[in-house]
Design an enzyme around this catalytic site. Structure first.
Site, short mmCIF file in Angstrom:
data_model
loop_
_atom_site.label_atom_id
_atom_site.label_comp_id
_atom_site.label_asym_id
_atom_site.label_seq_id
_atom_site.Cartn_x
_atom_site.Cartn_y
_atom_site.Cartn_z
N HIS A 103 0.86 -1.19 0.00
CA HIS A 103 0.00 0.00 0.00
C HIS A 103 0.90 1.24 0.00
O HIS A 103 1.84 1.32 0.79
CB HIS A 103 -0.89 -0.02 1.25
CG HIS A 103 -1.90 1.08 1.25
ND1 HIS A 103 -3.06 1.02 0.52
CD2 HIS A 103 -1.91 2.29 1.88
CE1 HIS A 103 -3.75 2.15 0.69
NE2 HIS A 103 -3.06 2.92 1.52
N GLY A 140 -10.57 -6.70 6.71
CA GLY A 140 -10.74 -5.25 6.54
C GLY A 140 -9.98 -4.75 5.32
O GLY A 140 -9.34 -5.52 4.61
N GLU A 171 8.55 1.22 -3.16
CA GLU A 171 7.72 0.01 -3.20
C GLU A 171 8.49 -1.12 -3.89
O GLU A 171 8.40 -2.29 -3.49
CB GLU A 171 6.43 0.27 -3.99
CG GLU A 171 5.40 1.13 -3.28
CD GLU A 171 4.15 1.32 -4.12
OE1 GLU A 171 3.62 0.33 -4.66
OE2 GLU A 171 3.70 2.48 -4.25
#
Ligand code: GRF
Length: 186
Positions: A103, A140, A171
């Site tokens: 993320h 979630g 990333e």
């Protein structure tokens, strides 16, 4: 050797970094699955990796089930590398601690958001740092246990696009590092 299945929705630059690091032989990519037509699929095939598209508009609520059917008994770990569909609770439960996601923010900040919206929000909030997070996937959205995080400094003249480039480049280091850590402890 740890076998992974990679899920993507986009250009697959994170996929490319996973492919590059796989060359040292500590894990292997058995399959790439996308939820839409995207160039990442061609990238996988160009490297001789089996790659299939399961169009989210065709599979709808059955997308997670189909992914589970394909990957069960085939891979040890599912890696979400820019995958935009939400996996349902059944698959996140049966693959508990075996699905990871990257993320582009310092979670828990900016969880539940995606793409440039995150970088715009960071700039608007005048945050001094942004970064990326690799975490386990639970039921979630962006709430699972954090595995690794890496920060980048937000410079005063950075706009959202500058920040996106900076974050994406870290990333590309962090996701393979997390996979290698898991492979070494497997
Ligand atoms: C990355 O920023 C990733 O963190 C996010 O989507 C983007 C995917 O980029 N979830 P790419 O397809 O790997 O180039």
């Amino acid at each position: 050797m740890l076998s992974i299945g990679v899920l993507i929705s986009g250009s697959g630059s994170n996929l490319q970094s996973i492919i590059d690091y796989s060359k040292n032989g500590e894990y292997r990519i058995d399959i790439v699955i996308s939820d839409r037509e995207c160039s990442g699929i061609e990238r996988a095939r160009a490297h001789g990796i089996k790659a299939i598209c399961l169009d989210r508009k065709v599979y709808k609520k059955d997308l997670s089930k189909k992914i589970d059917e394909i990957l069960s008994n085939k891979v040890d770990l599912i890696v979400l590398a820019g995958f935009l569909s939400i996996l349902d609770e059944k698959i996140t439960t049966s693959w508990r601690d075996r699905i990871i996601n990257i993320h582009p923010s310092l979670l828990p900040k900016y969880g539940g958001m995606y793409g440039m919206n995150i970088h715009r929000a960071v700039i608007e909030a005048n945050d001094k740092y942004s970064g990326c997070t690799v975490h386990y996937v639970d039921a979630g959205i962006d709430t699972g246990k954090i595995i690794l995080q890496e920060k980048v400094r937000v410079e005063i003249d950075d706009d959202a696009s500058d920040l996106q480039k900076k974050v994406l480049s870290i990333e590309h280091q962090l996701l393979p590092k997390a996979i290698l850590d898991i492979a070494r402890n497997y």
